[in-house]
Motif scaffolding. Structure first.
Motif, PDB file in Angstrom:
ATOM      1  N   UNK A 164       0.834  -1.206   0.000  1.00 33.05           N
ATOM      2  CA  UNK A 164       0.000   0.000   0.000  1.00 33.05           C
ATOM      3  C   UNK A 164       0.865   1.250   0.000  1.00 33.05           C
ATOM      4  N   UNK A 165       1.889   1.258   0.842  1.00 36.03           N
ATOM      5  CA  UNK A 165       2.771   2.430   0.919  1.00 36.03           C
ATOM      6  C   UNK A 165       3.547   2.594  -0.376  1.00 36.03           C
ATOM      7  N   UNK A 166       3.923   1.484  -0.964  1.00 33.72           N
ATOM      8  CA  UNK A 166       4.730   1.507  -2.189  1.00 33.72           C
ATOM      9  C   UNK A 166       3.931   1.899  -3.426  1.00 33.72           C
ATOM     10  N   UNK A 167       2.607   1.757  -3.374  1.00 32.92           N
ATOM     11  CA  UNK A 167       1.775   1.906  -4.566  1.00 32.92           C
ATOM     12  C   UNK A 167       2.015   3.203  -5.354  1.00 32.92           C
ATOM     13  N   UNK A 168       1.992   4.398  -4.710  1.00 33.81           N
ATOM     14  CA  UNK A 168       2.206   5.621  -5.502  1.00 33.81           C
ATOM     15  C   UNK A 168       3.588   5.680  -6.154  1.00 33.81           C
ATOM     16  N   UNK A 169       4.570   5.012  -5.556  1.00 35.76           N
ATOM     17  CA  UNK A 169       5.907   4.974  -6.145  1.00 35.76           C
ATOM     18  C   UNK A 169       5.944   4.017  -7.339  1.00 35.76           C
ATOM     19  N   UNK A 170       5.155   2.962  -7.239  1.00 33.93           N
ATOM     20  CA  UNK A 170       5.051   2.029  -8.367  1.00 33.93           C
ATOM     21  C   UNK A 170       4.410   2.725  -9.561  1.00 33.93           C
ATOM     22  N   UNK A 203       4.548   5.796 -10.239  1.00 35.05           N
ATOM     23  CA  UNK A 203       5.539   6.727 -10.794  1.00 35.05           C
ATOM     24  C   UNK A 203       6.726   6.007 -11.440  1.00 35.05           C
ATOM     25  N   UNK A 204       6.684   4.674 -11.394  1.00 35.72           N
ATOM     26  CA  UNK A 204       7.734   3.847 -11.987  1.00 35.72           C
ATOM     27  C   UNK A 204       9.110   4.092 -11.360  1.00 35.72           C
ATOM     28  N   UNK A 205       9.088   4.273 -10.041  1.00 35.13           N
ATOM     29  CA  UNK A 205      10.355   4.350  -9.313  1.00 35.13           C
ATOM     30  C   UNK A 205      11.047   2.980  -9.364  1.00 35.13           C
ATOM     31  N   UNK A 206      12.349   2.990  -9.384  1.00 33.15           N
ATOM     32  CA  UNK A 206      13.087   1.726  -9.392  1.00 33.15           C
ATOM     33  C   UNK A 206      12.883   0.988  -8.062  1.00 33.15           C
ATOM     34  N   UNK A 207      12.913  -0.311  -8.134  1.00 28.96           N
ATOM     35  CA  UNK A 207      12.622  -1.154  -6.975  1.00 28.96           C
ATOM     36  C   UNK A 207      13.505  -0.834  -5.767  1.00 28.96           C
ATOM     37  N   UNK A 219      13.563   1.243  -0.251  1.00 26.24           N
ATOM     38  CA  UNK A 219      14.206   2.097   0.754  1.00 26.24           C
ATOM     39  C   UNK A 219      13.222   3.114   1.322  1.00 26.24           C
ATOM     40  N   UNK A 220      12.374   3.683   0.448  1.00 28.01           N
ATOM     41  CA  UNK A 220      11.388   4.668   0.900  1.00 28.01           C
ATOM     42  C   UNK A 220      10.332   4.016   1.778  1.00 28.01           C
ATOM     43  N   UNK A 221       9.880   2.827   1.406  1.00 32.00           N
ATOM     44  CA  UNK A 221       8.890   2.122   2.211  1.00 32.00           C
ATOM     45  C   UNK A 221       9.460   1.795   3.585  1.00 32.00           C
ATOM     46  N   UNK A 222      10.698   1.327   3.625  1.00 29.34           N
ATOM     47  CA  UNK A 222      11.338   1.010   4.912  1.00 29.34           C
ATOM     48  C   UNK A 222      11.440   2.254   5.783  1.00 29.34           C
ATOM     49  N   UNK A 223      11.802   3.379   5.165  1.00 32.36           N
ATOM     50  CA  UNK A 223      11.909   4.640   5.901  1.00 32.36           C
ATOM     51  C   UNK A 223      10.558   5.047   6.503  1.00 32.36           C
ATOM     52  N   UNK A 224       9.493   4.913   5.726  1.00 30.40           N
ATOM     53  CA  UNK A 224       8.169   5.323   6.192  1.00 30.40           C
ATOM     54  C   UNK A 224       7.597   4.354   7.219  1.00 30.40           C
ATOM     55  N   UNK A 263       5.468   9.640  -2.026  1.00 24.15           N
ATOM     56  CA  UNK A 263       6.086  10.341  -3.163  1.00 24.15           C
ATOM     57  C   UNK A 263       6.669  11.706  -2.799  1.00 24.15           C
ATOM     58  N   UNK A 264       6.798  11.985  -1.493  1.00 21.54           N
ATOM     59  CA  UNK A 264       7.352  13.254  -1.008  1.00 21.54           C
ATOM     60  C   UNK A 264       6.611  14.452  -1.602  1.00 21.54           C
ATOM     61  N   UNK A 265       5.317  14.564  -1.307  1.00 23.40           N
ATOM     62  CA  UNK A 265       4.517  15.657  -1.879  1.00 23.40           C
ATOM     63  C   UNK A 265       4.928  17.016  -1.321  1.00 23.40           C
ATOM     64  N   UNK A 266       4.689  18.051  -2.116  1.00 24.26           N
ATOM     65  CA  UNK A 266       4.933  19.408  -1.641  1.00 24.26           C
ATOM     66  C   UNK A 266       3.939  19.794  -0.553  1.00 24.26           C
TER      67      UNK A 266
END
Length: 343
Positions: free
Chosen positions: A96-102, A104-108, A113-118, A151-154
């Motif tokens: 679920x946390x990873x979904x918006x990054x997926x 955006x086609x962020x690399x795995x 790393x972002x999911x672990x951080x969050x 996705x680090x929104x503004x």
């Protein structure tokens, strides 16, 4: 990077109903502003206008240096947390946390790393493989918050995010949202009808009614010195009395208090004061009778009948213990604690 948000002359109608009436608002980078008001006041309409979910009839919305008025929600640099979580039931917490990054086609590796951080940020690293139906309401809302931040929104938009939770979890998560927003440093807008939530989480509170922002200030200022009649009666559970204006331009309530009437007050004025500013003694002041004493922990709320009016007073419970229903007392309020508005 957190961005400023600027709304200029925002207007939105639904048929004959004016949801936003020429609203302008400036939110500084990394600041959290709470939109506070009763149902139908326009706070959610303003949030949806920032999000791009409800196009304005007129006016502009800027995020940072960009005019986003004509952009769809998916094109705006925002994250949004709703009242009812909106998690994907077939996905784990991590997914679920990873979904918006997926999307955006962020690399795995970057996604992981972002999911672990969050997960660490929301204190749920051990629950990464669970599904939403295996989580409590508070845990689900934490996941929704992490997903919005992924996705680090503004700008982070929160639409009554605590309304569906029970009281104990709501207070805990309220504090957690404020801590996380401080730590992440994102600009945030928090919609609520609960004044305690608004006061606790916000750098500034915008009090809304009938599609307009009546005043915006720091929580302590709104609470201590409300500038509008509506805010004075809506915030702080204040006592409100309509009293005559004397020929000397003074508003008096027996021996309880006497204050100068505001300019423009003719005949009557509305005097408002907070329950914690009511002083109860054995005999000094306006004669009253104790109706009931409610024990609330560190404080107690005392309801009194004074001159035909029902008042409530908040006292430390150890002080309130000396008063009993039916007891005759005297009531006073310091003039500095009374706000007076034209009636």
């Amino acid at each position: 990077m957190p961005s400023a948000v600027r709304i200029e002359s925002a207007t939105k109608t639904y048929g004959s109903t004016v949801a936003l009436d020429d609203v302008s608002l400036q939110i500084e980078p990394a600041q959290m502003v709470a939109l506070l008001g009763p149902s139908g006041c326009g706070k959610t309409s303003l949030l949806r206008a920032i999000a791009g979910l409800s196009p304005l009839d007129s006016g502009t919305v800027r995020i940072g240096d960009r005019d986003v008025t004509g952009l769809a929600a998916r094109q705006r640099p925002i994250g949004m947390v709703f009242q009812h979580y909106a998690l994907f039931p077939n996905m784990t917490v991590a997914d679920n946390i990873s979904f918006p990054l997926t999307i955006k086609r962020e690399r795995r590796p970057a996604r992981d790393a972002r999911v672990e951080e969050l997960l660490d940020l929301i204190g749920m690293s051990a629950l990464a493989d669970r599904y939403p139906n295996q989580l409590s309401g508070g845990q689900q809302q934490r996941v929704a918050l992490a997903r919005a931040l992924a996705p680090e929104p503004d700008v982070l938009l929160l639409d009554e995010p605590l309304a569906a939770l029970d009281a104990a979890i709501r207070n805990e998560l309220r504090d957690e949202i404020r801590r996380i927003q401080h730590r992440v440093g994102t600009t945030a807008v928090f919609v609520t009808h609960d004044q305690s939530e608004a006061m606790a989480v916000a750098d500034r509170v915008a009090v809304m009614d009938r599609g307009r922002i009546l005043e915006i200030a720091a929580p302590a200022e709104i609470y201590e010195r409300p500038a509008s009649r509506f805010a004075a009666t809506f915030v702080g559970s204040r006592n409100a009395l309509e009293l005559p204006v004397g020929p000397d331009r003074v508003v008096r309530w027996g021996a309880a208090f006497a204050v100068t009437a505001p300019d423009g007050a003719n005949g009557k004025a509305l005097a408002v004061f907070r329950p914690e500013d009511v002083r109860i003694s054995g005999q000094d002041g306006m004669a009253g009778t104790v109706d009931v004493v409610l024990f609330l922990g560190a404080t107690s709320r005392i309801y009194l009948t004074v001159d035909g009016h029902t008042l409530h007073a908040d006292l430390p419970s150890r002080t309130a213990a000396q008063f009993q229903p039916g007891q005759s007392v005297g009531v006073t309020v310091a003039p500095a604690d009374v706000r007076v508005f034209t009636s």
